[in-house]
Every structure is written in C-alpha cells, then in structure tokens.
Design an enzyme around this catalytic site. Sequence first.
Site, short mmCIF file in Angstrom:
data_model
loop_
_atom_site.label_atom_id
_atom_site.label_comp_id
_atom_site.label_asym_id
_atom_site.label_seq_id
_atom_site.Cartn_x
_atom_site.Cartn_y
_atom_site.Cartn_z
N SER A 65 -3.29 -7.33 3.17
CA SER A 65 -3.46 -7.16 4.62
C SER A 65 -3.91 -8.45 5.27
CB SER A 65 -4.48 -6.05 4.90
OG SER A 65 -4.00 -4.81 4.46
N HIS A 90 0.84 -1.20 0.00
CA HIS A 90 0.00 0.00 0.00
C HIS A 90 0.87 1.25 0.00
CE1 HIS A 90 -3.08 -2.56 2.38
NE2 HIS A 90 -3.59 -2.38 1.17
N LYS A 103 -18.26 -5.47 8.66
CA LYS A 103 -17.03 -6.24 8.79
C LYS A 103 -16.24 -5.73 9.99
CE LYS A 103 -13.38 -7.69 5.66
NZ LYS A 103 -12.79 -7.45 4.35
N ARG A 152 -2.04 -6.07 -8.46
CA ARG A 152 -1.06 -7.11 -8.18
C ARG A 152 -1.03 -8.18 -9.26
NH1 ARG A 152 -3.52 -8.18 -2.33
NH2 ARG A 152 -5.29 -8.08 -3.71
#
Length: 169
Positions: free
Chosen positions: A137, A27, A51, A100
């Site tokens: 993460s 990040h 969440k 990615r």
Amino acid sequence: MTGPESEGSQVRRAVCPGSFDPITNGHLDIIARASRLYDEVYVAVMINQSKKGLFEIEERIDLIRQVTAEYGNVRVESFHGLLVDFCKQRDIPAIVKGLRAVSDFDYELQMAQMNNGLTGVETLFVPTNPTYSFLSSSLVKEVAAWGGDVSHLVPPQVLDALTRRLRKD
C-alpha cells in the site's frame, strides 16, 4: 442437509488482517484465495491511532466491501488491540497472511508463534502471486502521489478514490 449448517459440522472461519490503506490487488488476491478455502472470511482493518492513514477507517472498510462483494462470504470489520482477541470474540481459529518475500516470513513467523502461544490461533501463510510480490500500500500511495500509473495495482474503485484523495491534497 449438507454444508456448514448441517448438524455436527462447524463453520470454517479465517481472518485476513491488515491496515489496507488502500487495499491493493495483492491483498485482494489473498482474500479471494482465502474465501475459496473458508466458509467465512473476515477482513480485519487495523486501527492504529498513532498513525494517520491516507484513508479513514470507514473509507477503507467501504472500499474493501465494494471490491469483495462478489465473494459473498467476506465480512469486513475494524479492530484495535490484539488480533487474537478479535479472533476469540468471533470464534475464528485461523489467520491467513500473504508472504511476499523471506523478509516477510521472519516477522510473520514471530507474530504467528506469539498468537498461537497466546490463544492457540493458527496462522496460515499463503505465498503471494508473483505478479504482486513487490506490491505494498505504501508503494502504491507513493507512486500515485507522484503521478505514476497504479491502475494495474489496485481495483478500479480504489484507483478512483485514490485519485480523488490525492487531487485534494
């Protein structure tokens, strides 16, 4: 006078959105690169009330502010709702996203097209540094929870916070 404050020029703004639970070196690489291209970069920390994150929103914001302080042109705020509304409220014409893998592109392209169709906000895709192409993460939290070494994957302040948090649980 020259630069963004001069008459007739506009401040170039972009946003790097995410949940950042926690922020990783991947990040940080995207944010650092965006900060070299734009006058102001907002890091928008997404609030997802359905969440439960490892870190509270304010903790994430504090960590991001710590690890981006050296850039000088990065602002960190939370948001919930549509990212394009966040952009409209702050006159931000561009979203910067790191990619990615091809699987990221499929999802992010749909989001970019929807965002552009809603408000005209553009999305710029930045290829992730190959060093961080596997990094997320979720993976950092899982490895750290099992006692694995993630010191090369997160900034030192995040490693300290992660270690303290996992020790409590």
